[in-house]
Scaffold this active site. Structure first.
Site, PDB file in Angstrom:
ATOM      1  CG  ASP A 298      -0.065   0.201   2.402  1.00 39.65           C
ATOM      2  OD1 ASP A 298       0.107   1.085   2.688  1.00 39.65           O
ATOM      3  OD2 ASP A 298       0.078  -1.422   3.051  1.00 39.65           O
TER       4      ASP A 298
ATOM      5  CG  ASP B 108       1.535   5.036   5.928  1.00 37.72           C
ATOM      6  OD1 ASP B 108       1.363   3.933   6.972  1.00 37.72           O
ATOM      7  OD2 ASP B 108       2.014   5.503   6.055  1.00 37.72           O
TER       8      ASP B 108
END
Length: 285
Positions: free
Chosen positions: A208, A210
């Protein structure tokens, strides 16, 4: 000696191990996350432990890091290949990229970071938290492995407490520092591996961005989806790293405790000496 592998159960299931056996290990630091799985791959002995347990029941904070490292040490492990899921702090490190970091920034505050204490003071050097020879070997293995994933060698892993993800301001702060990936499990594992005189490094899989990237805020669903996609690439890297581990591999980590014990041997309590004998006994005779 034996190559240790720490990660998710998907790695063990994917490695074509032979002569597999399960070994229960009792440690002075509690129970490990699971039995140690022992086997052979390409003529090399391998010992595997799932960091969070077989059913992912341990949080990043309460995972039995000390017991895990001690258990691996007790079955002869002298080098460790770890794997971690991480968030990216850089636009050019998208999900499903593999990163082999060289540095760690520790933001944890509720974990046991040492095997020592209780009347025994040890000041361990940790300037290069991931052992350079193992970083080099893992990065080379990642480039050779049969995977389409992009590989980034180097950079800093900032380790946060968790289990919550970062706040937006924290994530933006980490980016301002020039750090590269963020995760929850590098510490204290890397510190304990150094105290156990193991050569230790990790291959991480980006899941991802974040929370700094406004159009891609991290969610558990996203993390799990990309972690599953990363698993095949990470498995390939780990297998290649084990197969190609040189017989003449050498590491300064194997004598890391030399000159670090600040307490005179005769002043260390007997129960402390017994507890750390596997780790430091040769320096206390």
């Amino acid at each position: 000696m034996t190559i240790g592998v720490i990660g998710g159960s998907g790695i063990y299931e994917a490695l074509p191990l032979e002569n597999v056996e399960q070994k229960r290990v009792d440690t002075p630091f509690g129970e490990p996350s699971d039995e140690v799985t022992l086997g052979e791959l390409a003529g090399k002995e391998v010992a595997f432990l799932p960091r969070h347990g077989p059913d992912h029941q341990h949080t990043p904070t309460n995972a039995p890091y000390r017991a895990n490292i001690y258990a691996l040490k007790s079955v002869g492990v002298d080098r460790v290949i770890a794997t971690n899921a991480v968030g990216s702090l850089r636009e050019d490190l998208p999900p499903q990229t593999l990163v082999v970091p060289r540095q760690i920034f520790d933001r944890t505050s509720h974990r046991e970071h040492t095997f020592f204490g209780d009347g025994m003071v040890v000041h361990m050097g940790f300037a290069d938290p991931y052992d350079p020879p193992m970083v080099d070997h893992l990065a080379d293995a990642a480039e050779r492995a049969d995977t389409d994933a992009d590989v980034e060698e180097g950079g800093t892993y900032v380790c946060i407490e968790g289990p919550q993800y970062s706040t937006r301001s924290e994530s933006e702060f980490y980016r301002e520092q020039g750090w590269d990936v963020v995760g929850m499990t590098a510490i204290p594992e890397a510190k304990l591996a150094r105290e156990a005189e193991m050569s230790y490094a990790t291959v991480t899989g980006v899941t991802d961005y974040d929370v700094w990237k406004r159009d891609s805020e991290v969610t558990l669903d996203e993390v799990l989806e990309n972690a599953a996609a990363n698993q095949e690439s990470i498995n390939a890297v780990v297998e290649e790293a084990v197969r190609s581990m040189p017989d003449d591999f050498e590491s300064d980590a194997w004598s890391a405790l030399e000159g670090t014990i600040n307490t005179p041997s005769e002043a260390i309590p007997e129960d402390t000496r017994e507890r750390v004998d596997l780790l430091a006994g040769r320096y206390l005779d």
